[in-house]
Design an enzyme around this catalytic site. Structure first.
Site, PDB file in Angstrom:
ATOM      1  N   ASP A  69       0.851  -1.188   0.000  1.00  0.00           N
ATOM      2  CA  ASP A  69       0.000   0.000   0.000  1.00  0.00           C
ATOM      3  C   ASP A  69       0.892   1.246   0.000  1.00  0.00           C
ATOM      4  O   ASP A  69       0.387   2.373  -0.114  1.00  0.00           O
ATOM      5  CB  ASP A  69      -0.984  -0.002   1.174  1.00  0.00           C
ATOM      6  CG  ASP A  69      -0.305   0.025   2.521  1.00  0.00           C
ATOM      7  OD1 ASP A  69       0.912  -0.245   2.588  1.00  0.00           O
ATOM      8  OD2 ASP A  69      -0.996   0.318   3.523  1.00  0.00           O
ATOM      9  N   SER A  70       2.229   1.039   0.064  1.00  0.00           N
ATOM     10  CA  SER A  70       3.168   2.143  -0.165  1.00  0.00           C
ATOM     11  C   SER A  70       3.034   2.660  -1.595  1.00  0.00           C
ATOM     12  O   SER A  70       3.634   3.686  -1.935  1.00  0.00           O
ATOM     13  CB  SER A  70       4.607   1.696   0.119  1.00  0.00           C
ATOM     14  OG  SER A  70       4.916   0.501  -0.568  1.00  0.00           O
ATOM     15  N   ASP A 108      -0.776  -6.482  -0.238  1.00  0.00           N
ATOM     16  CA  ASP A 108      -0.893  -5.718   1.015  1.00  0.00           C
ATOM     17  C   ASP A 108      -2.341  -5.269   1.185  1.00  0.00           C
ATOM     18  O   ASP A 108      -2.911  -4.629   0.289  1.00  0.00           O
ATOM     19  CB  ASP A 108       0.029  -4.495   0.916  1.00  0.00           C
ATOM     20  CG  ASP A 108       0.581  -4.043   2.260  1.00  0.00           C
ATOM     21  OD1 ASP A 108       0.364  -4.732   3.273  1.00  0.00           O
ATOM     22  OD2 ASP A 108       1.259  -2.990   2.270  1.00  0.00           O
ATOM     23  N   LYS A 138      -1.019  -9.613   3.148  1.00  0.00           N
ATOM     24  CA  LYS A 138      -0.322  -9.074   4.308  1.00  0.00           C
ATOM     25  C   LYS A 138      -1.212  -8.053   4.987  1.00  0.00           C
ATOM     26  O   LYS A 138      -1.971  -7.338   4.321  1.00  0.00           O
ATOM     27  CB  LYS A 138       0.991  -8.416   3.852  1.00  0.00           C
ATOM     28  CG  LYS A 138       1.772  -7.713   4.954  1.00  0.00           C
ATOM     29  CD  LYS A 138       3.098  -7.257   4.416  1.00  0.00           C
ATOM     30  CE  LYS A 138       3.519  -5.844   4.684  1.00  0.00           C
ATOM     31  NZ  LYS A 138       2.552  -4.844   5.021  1.00  0.00           N
ATOM     32  N   GLU A 140      -1.358  -5.343   8.740  1.00  0.00           N
ATOM     33  CA  GLU A 140      -0.594  -4.759   9.841  1.00  0.00           C
ATOM     34  C   GLU A 140      -1.223  -5.105  11.178  1.00  0.00           C
ATOM     35  O   GLU A 140      -2.441  -5.236  11.293  1.00  0.00           O
ATOM     36  CB  GLU A 140      -0.526  -3.230   9.673  1.00  0.00           C
ATOM     37  CG  GLU A 140       0.227  -2.797   8.426  1.00  0.00           C
ATOM     38  CD  GLU A 140       0.391  -1.284   8.302  1.00  0.00           C
ATOM     39  OE1 GLU A 140      -0.016  -0.534   9.214  1.00  0.00           O
ATOM     40  OE2 GLU A 140       0.935  -0.846   7.257  1.00  0.00           O
ATOM     41  N   GLU A 207       9.208  -3.777  10.996  1.00  0.00           N
ATOM     42  CA  GLU A 207       9.610  -2.503  10.397  1.00  0.00           C
ATOM     43  C   GLU A 207      10.104  -1.523  11.459  1.00  0.00           C
ATOM     44  O   GLU A 207       9.443  -1.305  12.476  1.00  0.00           O
ATOM     45  CB  GLU A 207       8.441  -1.885   9.605  1.00  0.00           C
ATOM     46  CG  GLU A 207       8.815  -0.518   9.022  1.00  0.00           C
ATOM     47  CD  GLU A 207       7.979  -0.045   7.853  1.00  0.00           C
ATOM     48  OE1 GLU A 207       7.107  -0.795   7.389  1.00  0.00           O
ATOM     49  OE2 GLU A 207       8.210   1.087   7.388  1.00  0.00           O
TER      50      GLU A 207
HETATM   51  N1  LIG Z   1       9.556   0.784   4.738  1.00  0.00           N
HETATM   52  C1  LIG Z   1       8.997   1.946   4.484  1.00  0.00           C
HETATM   53  N2  LIG Z   1       8.010   2.381   5.303  1.00  0.00           N
HETATM   54  C2  LIG Z   1       7.418   3.551   5.058  1.00  0.00           C
HETATM   55  O1  LIG Z   1       6.519   3.940   5.825  1.00  0.00           O
HETATM   56  C3  LIG Z   1       7.807   4.302   3.928  1.00  0.00           C
HETATM   57  C4  LIG Z   1       8.838   3.809   3.105  1.00  0.00           C
HETATM   58  N3  LIG Z   1       9.415   2.634   3.416  1.00  0.00           N
HETATM   59  N4  LIG Z   1       9.228   4.478   1.994  1.00  0.00           N
HETATM   60  C5  LIG Z   1       8.338   5.431   1.430  1.00  0.00           C
HETATM   61  C6  LIG Z   1       7.677   6.278   2.446  1.00  0.00           C
HETATM   62  C7  LIG Z   1       8.642   7.316   2.990  1.00  0.00           C
HETATM   63  N5  LIG Z   1       8.520   7.160   4.395  1.00  0.00           N
HETATM   64  C8  LIG Z   1       9.484   7.585   5.282  1.00  0.00           C
HETATM   65  C9  LIG Z   1       9.640   7.013   6.534  1.00  0.00           C
HETATM   66  C10 LIG Z   1      10.643   7.440   7.394  1.00  0.00           C
HETATM   67  C11 LIG Z   1      11.498   8.451   7.014  1.00  0.00           C
HETATM   68  C12 LIG Z   1      12.587   8.947   7.888  1.00  0.00           C
HETATM   69  O2  LIG Z   1      13.296   9.831   7.523  1.00  0.00           O
HETATM   70  N6  LIG Z   1      12.772   8.348   9.063  1.00  0.00           N
HETATM   71  C13 LIG Z   1      13.862   8.681  10.001  1.00  0.00           C
HETATM   72  C14 LIG Z   1      13.465   8.340  11.425  1.00  0.00           C
HETATM   73  C15 LIG Z   1      12.245   9.056  11.902  1.00  0.00           C
HETATM   74  C16 LIG Z   1      12.295  10.547  11.678  1.00  0.00           C
HETATM   75  O3  LIG Z   1      13.181  11.196  12.262  1.00  0.00           O
HETATM   76  O4  LIG Z   1      11.409  11.029  10.937  1.00  0.00           O
HETATM   77  C17 LIG Z   1      15.087   7.879   9.670  1.00  0.00           C
HETATM   78  O5  LIG Z   1      16.174   8.323  10.072  1.00  0.00           O
HETATM   79  O6  LIG Z   1      15.002   6.839   9.005  1.00  0.00           O
HETATM   80  C18 LIG Z   1      11.327   9.017   5.758  1.00  0.00           C
HETATM   81  C19 LIG Z   1      10.337   8.584   4.908  1.00  0.00           C
HETATM   82  C20 LIG Z   1       7.331   6.473   4.723  1.00  0.00           C
HETATM   83  N7  LIG Z   1       7.211   5.518   3.622  1.00  0.00           N
HETATM   84  C1  LIG Z   2       7.233  -1.369   3.650  1.00  0.00           C
HETATM   85  C2  LIG Z   2       6.366  -2.568   3.504  1.00  0.00           C
HETATM   86  C3  LIG Z   2       6.501  -3.469   4.692  1.00  0.00           C
HETATM   87  C4  LIG Z   2       4.931  -2.222   3.235  1.00  0.00           C
HETATM   88  O1  LIG Z   2       4.045  -2.536   3.977  1.00  0.00           O
HETATM   89  C5  LIG Z   2       4.600  -1.484   2.002  1.00  0.00           C
HETATM   90  O2  LIG Z   2       5.474  -1.290   1.136  1.00  0.00           O
HETATM   91  O3  LIG Z   2       3.438  -1.102   1.859  1.00  0.00           O
HETATM   92 MG   LIG Z   3       2.199  -1.601   3.537  1.00  0.00          MG
END
Ligand SMILES: Nc1nc(=O)c2c([nH]1)NC[C@@H]1CN(c3ccc(C(=O)N[C@@H](CCC(=O)O)C(=O)O)cc3)CN21
Ligand SMILES: CC(C)C(=O)C(=O)O
Ligand SMILES: [Mg+2]
EC number: 2.1.2.11
Length: 289
Positions: A69-70, A108, A138, A140, A207
């Site tokens: 769902d990403s 998902d 899948k 959550e 995750e």
């Molecule tokens: N595995 C995964 N889960 C997600 O929820 C997700 C992705 N990938 N990729 C695409 C987008 C982008 N997302 C994200 C998620 C976390 C950060 C991030 O920068 N996290 C910090 C820690 C938390 C913070 O300070 O915001 C890091 O250092 O990884 C960025 C984009 C959410 N989405």
């Molecule tokens: C990051 C993975 C675990 C996911 O649920 C997605 O891509 O939607």
């Molecule tokens: Mg997902």
């Protein structure tokens, strides 16, 4: 996931243009996930949302493809996964499932399609299996989703669970925050992991959890753990393919290693194309009839 995991080492060696593991199983099944854990062979997964990327990853020998769902972030341009619907994901999942010959395809289940009721969860899972050709679903949640997992598994559908940071609960969790920290966090994570295993899931995604917490879960469970930002002591790894390939334009989580620079490659190609068209360099005689 290679030979020992297949249970049949007699597969003929075939050429795979992207390398990969031609000696592994012909088609990945849930038992290969189990065998991989038993034999200490790491499982590899990527997300995929379309036929072309799915074909490339399948031929490279990636063991499973998650139609995540990403897609909300990476295909539809939303800020979160929350608006994504089953109807959004069905055509993407069908494209991926039809593209592969070896990889195990996981659908998902989006936000709102399984939490409401056990019947809703089963209905959604059946739709994905019937309408897409995916091999598993899948969802959550740990303890809170155990009833749903059990009901879907009882219907003959393999379930991959997902705990730790669960993006569909982003607003409850308060953002992209590491889960399973401290004694309390580890206890919660373990309780969720055990509930999932008891409910019959064949694998669990962890995750954004600390590496030592993921190691504990991996040690205690008999089903394989798949890490996404969960360190090295897990049974497999999964990444969002657009993050992994350097295609994502926004922020990418720190746990991602970028294996390509698609953004750079495509951006530069677009600039050269524009320059060629504007300068009369394209199309040339060989492109004309
Ligand atoms: N595995 C995964 N889960 C997600 O929820 C997700 C992705 N990938 N990729 C695409 C987008 C982008 N997302 C994200 C998620 C976390 C950060 C991030 O920068 N996290 C910090 C820690 C938390 C913070 O300070 O915001 C890091 O250092 O990884 C960025 C984009 C959410 N989405
Ligand atoms: C990051 C993975 C675990 C996911 O649920 C997605 O891509 O939607
Ligand atoms: Mg997902």
């Amino acid at each position: 996931m290679a030979d020992q995991a297949s249970g049949s080492s007699s597969n003929p060696v075939e050429e795979r243009p992207y390398g990969g593991t031609p000696e592994g199983p012909k088609r990945v099944r849930t038992r290969h996930f189990q065998n991989a854990k038993a034999n200490g062979i790491k499982i590899t997964g990527l997300t995929s949302y379309d036929m072309l990327s799915a074909r490339i990853f399948d031929e490279a020998g990636i063991d499973f493809l998650l139609v995540g769902d990403s897609a909300g972030n990476n295909v539809f341009g939303y800020d979160t996964t929350l608006p994504v619907t089953v109807d959004d994901l069905i055509p993407l999942t069908r494209a991926v499932a039809h593209a592969v010959t070896r990889a195990f395809v996981v659908a998902d289940m989006p936000f709102g399609s399984y939490e409401t009721d056990v019947q809703d969860a089963l209905h959604t899972a059946v739709r994905f299996m019937k309408e897409t050709g995916a091999h598993a679903v899948k969802l959550e949640g740990g303890r809170r989703s155990a009833k749903q997992i059990r009901r879907i598994v009882d219907a003959g559908i393999p379930v991959m669970a997902h705990i730790g940071y669960t993006p569909q609960s982003e607003h409850q969790l308060g953002g992209h925050i590491i889960q399973g920290r401290g004694d309390r966090g580890i206890d919660d994570l373990l309780a969720d992991a055990h509930a999932i295993e008891e409910a019959g899931a064949f694998a669990v995604v962890l995750e954004m959890v600390p590496a030592d917490a993921a190691a504990r879960v991996t040690e205690e469970l008999t089903i394989p753990t798949i890490g996404v930002g969960a360190g090295p002591h897990v049974d497999g790894q999964l990444l969002v393919w657009t993050d992994w390939a350097g295609f994502t334009t926004g922020r990418v989580p720190r746990f991602v290693r970028q294996y390509a620079d698609l953004k750079g490659v495509l951006g530069e190609a677009a600039q050269r194309y524009k320059a060629d068209v504007e300068g009369g360099e394209y199309p040339g005689p060989e492109h004309s009839y």
